[in-house]
Design an enzyme around this catalytic site. Structure first.
Site, PDB file in Angstrom:
ATOM      1  N   ASP A   1       1.295  -6.204   6.997  1.00 37.58           N
ATOM      2  CA  ASP A   1       0.597  -5.543   5.895  1.00 37.58           C
ATOM      3  C   ASP A   1      -0.002  -4.209   6.322  1.00 37.58           C
ATOM      4  O   ASP A   1       0.055  -3.223   5.582  1.00 37.58           O
ATOM      5  CB  ASP A   1      -0.501  -6.449   5.341  1.00 37.58           C
ATOM      6  CG  ASP A   1       0.042  -7.637   4.569  1.00 37.58           C
ATOM      7  OD1 ASP A   1       1.273  -7.728   4.384  1.00 37.58           O
ATOM      8  OD2 ASP A   1      -0.778  -8.489   4.159  1.00 37.58           O
TER       9      ASP A   1
ATOM     10  N   HIS B   1       8.567  -3.921   5.045  1.00 40.87           N
ATOM     11  CA  HIS B   1       7.546  -4.946   4.808  1.00 40.87           C
ATOM     12  C   HIS B   1       8.191  -6.264   4.392  1.00 40.87           C
ATOM     13  O   HIS B   1       7.813  -7.331   4.886  1.00 40.87           O
ATOM     14  CB  HIS B   1       6.556  -4.458   3.746  1.00 40.87           C
ATOM     15  CG  HIS B   1       5.418  -5.374   3.510  1.00 40.87           C
ATOM     16  ND1 HIS B   1       5.288  -6.120   2.367  1.00 40.87           N
ATOM     17  CD2 HIS B   1       4.339  -5.687   4.284  1.00 40.87           C
ATOM     18  CE1 HIS B   1       4.176  -6.836   2.438  1.00 40.87           C
ATOM     19  NE2 HIS B   1       3.582  -6.594   3.587  1.00 40.87           N
TER      20      HIS B   1
END
EC number: 3.1.1.4
Length: 118
Positions: free
Chosen positions: A92, A48
């Site tokens: 996300d 991420h």
């Protein structure tokens, strides 16, 4: 953005674990990041972080970018079709799904990163 990310996390794990549990986990979940991820969940956070880094290279501001998503019965989905919104939502969304499928080890919460993340 980071607030929407917390909602995606909740959606992906069906509310089983509050998003704040991921804010200080391992070497990469939360602010900063260094060293080798301590487990699968921490690897999700490293991926991420890298995704946000790529978004920034594209001229996006991932921590601030608002996007559209849908929290369906099966799993969340992103609704934006183009640009930064689509890219950041995808970052996300993938992280939230990764969190949901990765085991959570309480021993890796709030660790001493100066010792374990070299």
């Amino acid at each position: 953005n980071l607030v929407q990310f917390t909602y995606l996390i909740q959606c992906a794990n069906s509310g089983k674990r509050a998003s704040y549990h991921y804010a200080d986990y391992g070497c990469y979940c939360g602010a900063g990041g260094s060293g080798t991820p301590v487990d699968e969940l921490d690897r999700c956070c490293k991926i991420h972080d890298n995704c946000y880094g790529e978004a920034e290279k594209m001229g996006c501001y991932p921590k601030l970018t608002m996007y559209n998503y849908y929290c369906g019965t099966q799993s969340p989905t992103c609704d934006d079709k183009t640009g930064c919104q689509r890219y950041v939502c995808a970052c996300d969304l993938e992280a939230a799904k990764c969190f949901a499928r990765s085991p959570y080890n309480n021993k890796n919460y709030n660790i001493d990163t100066s010792k374990r993340c070299k």
